[in-house]
Design a protein around this motif. Structure first.
Motif, PDB file in Angstrom:
ATOM      1  N   VAL A 224       0.840  -1.205   0.000  1.00 51.11           N
ATOM      2  CA  VAL A 224       0.000   0.000   0.000  1.00 51.11           C
ATOM      3  C   VAL A 224       0.874   1.254   0.000  1.00 51.11           C
ATOM      4  CG1 VAL A 224      -1.619   1.336   1.403  1.00 51.11           C
ATOM      5  CG2 VAL A 224      -2.024  -1.094   1.014  1.00 51.11           C
ATOM      6  N   ILE A 225       1.916   1.262   0.810  1.00 54.87           N
ATOM      7  CA  ILE A 225       2.822   2.413   0.845  1.00 54.87           C
ATOM      8  C   ILE A 225       3.484   2.614  -0.514  1.00 54.87           C
ATOM      9  CG2 ILE A 225       5.012   3.241   1.795  1.00 54.87           C
ATOM     10  CD1 ILE A 225       4.111   2.075   4.482  1.00 54.87           C
ATOM     11  N   CYS A 226       3.908   1.536  -1.147  1.00 53.82           N
ATOM     12  CA  CYS A 226       4.559   1.661  -2.455  1.00 53.82           C
ATOM     13  C   CYS A 226       3.586   2.162  -3.523  1.00 53.82           C
ATOM     14  CB  CYS A 226       5.175   0.332  -2.870  1.00 53.82           C
ATOM     15  SG  CYS A 226       6.655  -0.062  -1.933  1.00 53.82           S
ATOM     16  N   VAL A 227       2.344   1.703  -3.487  1.00 55.83           N
ATOM     17  CA  VAL A 227       1.347   2.194  -4.446  1.00 55.83           C
ATOM     18  C   VAL A 227       1.108   3.688  -4.215  1.00 55.83           C
ATOM     19  CG1 VAL A 227      -1.092   2.060  -5.085  1.00 55.83           C
ATOM     20  CG2 VAL A 227       0.251  -0.030  -4.873  1.00 55.83           C
TER      21      VAL A 227
ATOM     22  N   ILE B  48       3.976   5.564  -5.674  1.00 48.13           N
ATOM     23  CA  ILE B  48       3.886   5.639  -7.137  1.00 48.13           C
ATOM     24  C   ILE B  48       2.901   6.729  -7.544  1.00 48.13           C
ATOM     25  CG2 ILE B  48       3.037   4.409  -9.178  1.00 48.13           C
ATOM     26  CD1 ILE B  48       4.393   1.902  -8.075  1.00 48.13           C
ATOM     27  N   ILE B  49       1.768   6.798  -6.863  1.00 48.38           N
ATOM     28  CA  ILE B  49       0.790   7.848  -7.161  1.00 48.38           C
ATOM     29  C   ILE B  49       1.390   9.229  -6.892  1.00 48.38           C
ATOM     30  CG2 ILE B  49      -1.430   8.830  -6.429  1.00 48.38           C
ATOM     31  CD1 ILE B  49      -2.344   5.900  -5.957  1.00 48.38           C
ATOM     32  N   MET B  50       2.105   9.365  -5.773  1.00 51.97           N
ATOM     33  CA  MET B  50       2.750  10.638  -5.451  1.00 51.97           C
ATOM     34  C   MET B  50       3.783  11.005  -6.513  1.00 51.97           C
ATOM     35  SD  MET B  50       5.537  11.634  -2.586  1.00 51.97           S
ATOM     36  CE  MET B  50       6.574  10.471  -3.397  1.00 51.97           C
ATOM     37  N   LEU B  51       4.552  10.010  -6.956  1.00 51.89           N
ATOM     38  CA  LEU B  51       5.572  10.264  -7.961  1.00 51.89           C
ATOM     39  C   LEU B  51       4.940  10.663  -9.296  1.00 51.89           C
ATOM     40  CD1 LEU B  51       8.614  10.268  -8.322  1.00 51.89           C
ATOM     41  CD2 LEU B  51       8.470   7.872  -8.965  1.00 51.89           C
ATOM     42  N   MET B  52       3.815  10.051  -9.634  1.00 48.60           N
ATOM     43  CA  MET B  52       3.106  10.447 -10.859  1.00 48.60           C
ATOM     44  C   MET B  52       2.635  11.897 -10.750  1.00 48.60           C
ATOM     45  SD  MET B  52       1.002   6.918 -11.494  1.00 48.60           S
ATOM     46  CE  MET B  52      -0.110   7.590 -12.676  1.00 48.60           C
ATOM     47  N   TRP B  53       2.143  12.276  -9.585  1.00 50.54           N
ATOM     48  CA  TRP B  53       1.691  13.649  -9.378  1.00 50.54           C
ATOM     49  C   TRP B  53       2.863  14.625  -9.463  1.00 50.54           C
ATOM     50  CZ3 TRP B  53       2.563  16.972  -5.086  1.00 50.54           C
ATOM     51  CH2 TRP B  53       1.846  18.164  -5.139  1.00 50.54           C
TER      52      TRP B  53
ATOM     53  N   TYR C  11      10.403   4.595  -9.944  1.00 47.56           N
ATOM     54  CA  TYR C  11       9.315   3.713 -10.363  1.00 47.56           C
ATOM     55  C   TYR C  11       9.756   2.249 -10.288  1.00 47.56           C
ATOM     56  CZ  TYR C  11       6.183   7.360 -12.175  1.00 47.56           C
ATOM     57  OH  TYR C  11       5.332   8.416 -12.296  1.00 47.56           O
ATOM     58  N   LEU C  12      10.942   1.964 -10.815  1.00 52.02           N
ATOM     59  CA  LEU C  12      11.449   0.584 -10.766  1.00 52.02           C
ATOM     60  C   LEU C  12      11.617   0.105  -9.328  1.00 52.02           C
ATOM     61  CD1 LEU C  12      14.076   0.584 -13.652  1.00 52.02           C
ATOM     62  CD2 LEU C  12      11.831  -0.504 -13.618  1.00 52.02           C
ATOM     63  N   ASP C  13      12.118   0.981  -8.467  1.00 51.54           N
ATOM     64  CA  ASP C  13      12.300   0.628  -7.063  1.00 51.54           C
ATOM     65  C   ASP C  13      10.959   0.300  -6.406  1.00 51.54           C
ATOM     66  OD1 ASP C  13      13.570   0.354  -4.500  1.00 51.54           O
ATOM     67  OD2 ASP C  13      12.869   2.369  -4.030  1.00 51.54           O
ATOM     68  N   TYR C  14       9.960   1.143  -6.624  1.00 55.46           N
ATOM     69  CA  TYR C  14       8.652   0.899  -6.013  1.00 55.46           C
ATOM     70  C   TYR C  14       7.993  -0.349  -6.577  1.00 55.46           C
ATOM     71  CZ  TYR C  14       9.072   5.594  -4.053  1.00 55.46           C
ATOM     72  OH  TYR C  14       9.497   6.699  -3.374  1.00 55.46           O
ATOM     73  N   LEU C  15       8.142  -0.583  -7.887  1.00 59.27           N
ATOM     74  CA  LEU C  15       7.570  -1.801  -8.472  1.00 59.27           C
ATOM     75  C   LEU C  15       8.257  -3.045  -7.919  1.00 59.27           C
ATOM     76  CD1 LEU C  15       7.039  -0.699 -12.172  1.00 59.27           C
ATOM     77  CD2 LEU C  15       5.294  -1.079 -10.422  1.00 59.27           C
TER      78      LEU C  15
ATOM     79  N   GLY D 265       6.599  -7.414  -1.731  1.00 60.21           N
ATOM     80  CA  GLY D 265       5.391  -7.520  -0.921  1.00 60.21           C
ATOM     81  C   GLY D 265       4.511  -8.675  -1.339  1.00 60.21           C
ATOM     82  N   VAL D 266       4.356  -8.873  -2.645  1.00 58.07           N
ATOM     83  CA  VAL D 266       3.543  -9.997  -3.142  1.00 58.07           C
ATOM     84  C   VAL D 266       4.186 -11.326  -2.760  1.00 58.07           C
ATOM     85  CG1 VAL D 266       2.748 -11.158  -5.249  1.00 58.07           C
ATOM     86  CG2 VAL D 266       2.485  -8.684  -5.013  1.00 58.07           C
TER      87      VAL D 266
END
Length: 141
Positions: free
Chosen positions: A19-22, A25-30, A64-68, A74-75
């Protein structure tokens, strides 16, 4: 002690991590969408904040690569938390991230880096717990 299947701690930590990584990613897109318009806020937010946003924009691809990759960890951790066994991939990934987070504490000791190091430690402990529930002792810690 009775038989337990998996580790609820590992599942909870993995979900929090994903959840934190998602959210990151949203913050980075913004932040990436702001583009050059971030310069107009230099007077309001200060030079350091704008410079940090510019740094994040310049390194967006790596972040992005780091968060993915962290979502992948996590999965793997969530799936490992559903069963007992060696869970070698989750164990190795958890130990790698624990070392990375502890090293990041040396360079930037903030509440956020401490929280991520604590999450990584809980992750490794959760995998260790699934190994212990299975009676797996080879290799130790």
């Amino acid at each position: 002690m009775g038989y337990r299947e998996g580790s609820s701690l590992l599942r909870i930590v993995s979900v929090i991590w994903m959840v934190i990584c998602v959210l990151c990613i949203i913050m980075l897109m913004w932040l990436s969408s702001l583009g050059q318009s971030v310069e107009q806020y230099r007077a309001d937010f200060g030079s350091d904040t704008v410079d940090y946003v510019r740094f994040m924009q310049k390194n967006a691809g790596i972040l992005y690569l780091d968060y993915l990759f962290q979502i992948f960890v996590g999965v793997v951790g969530y799936r490992a938390g559903q069963r007992n066994g060696e869970n070698t991939l989750a164990f190795v990934l958890g130990r790698i991230f624990l070392v990375i987070r502890l090293l990041s504490l040396l360079s930037d000791f903030t509440i956020l880096t401490f929280f991520f190091a604590f999450l990584a430690a809980l992750y490794v402990y959760g995998v260790y717990e699934t190994r212990q529930n299975n009676g797996y002792r080879a290799g130790g810690w």
